[in-house]
Design a protein around this motif. Structure first.
Motif, mmCIF file in Angstrom:
data_model
loop_
_atom_site.group_PDB
_atom_site.id
_atom_site.type_symbol
_atom_site.label_atom_id
_atom_site.label_comp_id
_atom_site.label_asym_id
_atom_site.label_seq_id
_atom_site.Cartn_x
_atom_site.Cartn_y
_atom_site.Cartn_z
ATOM 1 N N ALA A 104 7.461 62.486 -29.030
ATOM 2 C CA ALA A 104 8.602 63.403 -28.987
ATOM 3 C C ALA A 104 8.703 64.053 -27.613
ATOM 4 N N THR A 105 7.545 64.406 -27.046
ATOM 5 C CA THR A 105 7.524 65.023 -25.717
ATOM 6 C C THR A 105 7.962 64.034 -24.650
ATOM 7 N N LYS A 106 7.517 62.776 -24.765
ATOM 8 C CA LYS A 106 7.932 61.762 -23.789
ATOM 9 C C LYS A 106 9.434 61.519 -23.850
ATOM 10 N N VAL A 148 14.351 63.899 -33.151
ATOM 11 C CA VAL A 148 13.067 64.194 -33.787
ATOM 12 C C VAL A 148 12.215 62.930 -33.803
ATOM 13 N N CYS A 149 10.909 63.105 -33.753
ATOM 14 C CA CYS A 149 9.967 62.011 -33.988
ATOM 15 C C CYS A 149 9.417 62.236 -35.389
ATOM 16 N N TYR A 150 9.801 61.366 -36.334
ATOM 17 C CA TYR A 150 9.614 61.684 -37.745
ATOM 18 C C TYR A 150 8.168 61.631 -38.199
ATOM 19 N N THR A 157 0.894 63.955 -38.168
ATOM 20 C CA THR A 157 1.845 64.843 -38.846
ATOM 21 C C THR A 157 3.133 64.078 -39.149
ATOM 22 N N GLU A 158 3.865 64.549 -40.148
ATOM 23 C CA GLU A 158 5.069 63.842 -40.596
ATOM 24 C C GLU A 158 6.054 64.845 -41.187
ATOM 25 N N LEU A 170 22.133 63.493 -35.578
ATOM 26 C CA LEU A 170 20.684 63.510 -35.738
ATOM 27 C C LEU A 170 20.122 62.143 -35.366
ATOM 28 N N VAL A 171 19.185 62.148 -34.415
ATOM 29 C CA VAL A 171 18.549 60.932 -33.905
ATOM 30 C C VAL A 171 17.060 61.010 -34.224
ATOM 31 N N ALA A 172 16.482 59.931 -34.745
ATOM 32 C CA ALA A 172 15.076 59.966 -35.144
ATOM 33 C C ALA A 172 14.316 58.746 -34.652
ATOM 34 N N ASP A 173 13.153 59.010 -34.082
ATOM 35 C CA ASP A 173 12.158 57.976 -33.798
ATOM 36 C C ASP A 173 11.304 57.849 -35.056
ATOM 37 N N MET A 174 11.433 56.722 -35.751
ATOM 38 C CA MET A 174 10.659 56.477 -36.970
ATOM 39 C C MET A 174 9.679 55.317 -36.787
ATOM 40 N N SER A 175 9.180 55.159 -35.575
ATOM 41 C CA SER A 175 8.345 53.999 -35.272
ATOM 42 C C SER A 175 7.192 53.823 -36.246
#
Length: 362
Positions: A104-106, A148-150, A157-158, A170-175
C-alpha cells in the motif's frame, strides 16, 4: 506424492495439485494441436477459447455482469501502482491512499512520484499491526479514487469491511486474497491482483474493472499503460502471457469445482483458525503480529521469544516438509501463507509441528 512438500511461501506460492497435473497432461499436446499451449498462436481459436473461458469463470465467481471487464496485464501488481494514478489522477484530482502495509505504501509512493497524492489513513505508527477503521478514513476534497491493499502479505492483516467512499471510485490491490472469499465486488471500481500468490504462476496481473471507469484513458498516457488499450483489444493488443493466463483459467475452474468462493471462505477460515488457535493458546511463546480484529486468513505472521528460536523453527519445519515459513525481513519472525490451494492436511501438519516445537523449546 513424488516428494511434494507443504509450500507455505507467500508468492510464488502453492498451486492446486489437480491443476498442476492437468497442465502436465496437456504440456506436450494441447487440444490435439501437437504443440504446447506455450507454442500456439495467441490469435488461434484454441487459445482464444482458453482466454475467454478464464475471463468468464472469473466474473462468474465474483458475481459480476457485463458492466465489468477482465484484463490480463504484464508488469505485476507493481505496474498497477503507476497505471492507476496515470489513468485516473487527472483534471486536478489526486489519488487517496490507505497505508496498511508495504505494498500500500509503495502504491502511494508511486503516485506521489507522478504528482500529488493524499494519505487518507495509515497504521504505519504501529508497524502496520491493524487495518484502519472506517472512521479513520479522511478523503481529500479533490479525491480521484481511494486505493486500498485488501490483504497485507508481509504483515498478516486483512480488511474485514469494504470502505465506504460516498461515490469516490474504490480501487483495491487484492494480490494475496483474490477469490479467497465472497465480497460485494460491485462496490469496487477497479481490482487488481498479481496472480502468483493465490491464482497462478508469476507473470500475469489480473485486473477486474467497471467498463465505464476504464473505457477512456487519457491520450497522453503511453499505449501499454492505458487501460483502454487492454479493454478494447481483449488484452490481446500484444502477445499476452499466454501460459500464465492458461493456468489462471485452470485455477478459476478448480475454485468453481470446489464450490466457489463461499466454499473457499469456509475452508480458509478453518485452516487459519488451526494456526491462530495454537498462537493464542501458547501463553506468549508464539506472538501474533496482527491485532486480532485485523488478522488475515491468507498470511499468518508471528514471532518467537528469540531470533535463534525462530531460525531453529524454520530449519526444523523444513525437515518436516513444511517450507517457506520464514517471515519477511521488515517484520522478522515467521509467516505461513494459507492460500486457497494449501490443503487442510498442510495446516494440520503445521499446527502439529508448532505444538511439538513449543513443547520442546518453551
Amino acid at each position: 506424492m513424488e516428494n511434494r512438500i507443504y509450500n507455505f511461501n507467500p508468492g510464488p506460492a502453492v498451486l492446486p495439485l489437480e491443476v498442476l497435473k492437468e497442465a502436465q497432461s496437456e504440456m506436450l499436446n494441447f487440444k490435439s494441436s501437437g504443440m504446447s499451449v506455450m507454442e500456439i498462436s495467441h490469435r488461434s481459436k484454441p487459445y482464444e477459447a482458453v482466454h475467454n473461458q478464464a475471463k468468464f469463470d472469473i466474473k462468474e465467481l465474483m458475481g459480476l455482469g457485463d458492466d465489468y471487464e477482465v484484463l490480463f496485464i504484464q508488469g505485476g501488481a507493481s505496474m498497477q501502482f503507476t497505471m492507476v494514478p496515470q489513468n485516473f489522477a487527472r483534471d486536478g484530482k489526486i489519488g487517496n491512499y490507505i497505508l496498511s502495509g508495504s505494498f500500500a505504501t509503495k502504491a502511494y509512493q508511486e503516485a506521489a512520484l507522478l504528482g500529488d497524492a493524499h494519505i487518507a489513513a495509515s497504521s504505519k505508527d504501529s508497524n502496520f499491526k491493524y487495518i484502519p477503521k472506517q472512521n479513520e478514513i479522511k478523503l481529500s476534497k479533490d479525491a480521484a479514487y481511494l486505493h486500498v491493499c485488501y490483504n497485507n502479505t508481509i504483515f498478516g492483516t486483512e480488511y474485514n469491511y469494504i470502505p465506504e467512499t460516498n461515490g469516490i471510485p474504490l480501487v483495491a490491490d487484492m494480490s494475496s486474497d483474490m477469490l479467497s472469499r465472497p465480497l460485494d465486488f460491485s462496490k469496487f471500481d477497479l481490482i487488481y491482483a498479481g496472480v502468483q500468490k493465490n491464482l497462478g504462476p508469476a507473470g500475469v496481473c489480473l485486473v477486474v474493472a467497471k467498463k465505464s471507469f476504464i473505457e477512456n484513458s487519457p491520450k497522453s498516457v503511453p499505449t501499454m499503460l492505458r487501460y483502454d488499450t487492454y479493454a478494447k483489444n481483449n488484452s490481446l493488443y500484444n502477445t499476452p502471457p499466454a501460459f500464465g493466463i492458461y493456468m489462471v483459467g485452470k485455477v478459476a475452474a478448480w475454485i468453481k469445482r470446489q464450490g466457489g468462493l463461499a466454499a473457499m471462505e469456509k475452508r480458509n477460515i478453518h485452516k487459519a483458525k488451526l494456526i491462530y488457535d495454537i498462537i493464542d493458546a501458547s501463553t506468549g511463546f508464539y506472538r501474533g503480529h496482527a491485532e486480532p480484529d485485523s488478522r488475515s486468513y491468507m498470511n499468518v505472521t508471528f514471532r518467537l521469544p528469540t531470533e535463534d528460536l525462530e531460525a531453529k523453527f524454520v530449519k526444523e519445519a523444513l525437515e518436516h516438509n513444511l517450507s517457506g515459513v520464514k517471515g519477511h525481513r521488515s517484520v522478522g519472525g515467521l509467516r505461513t501463507s494459507l492460500y486457497n490451494a494449501m490443503p487442510l492436511a498442510g495446516c494440520e501438519a503445521l499446527a502439529d509441528f508448532m505444538e511439538k516445537f513449543k513443547k520442546n523449546n518453551a
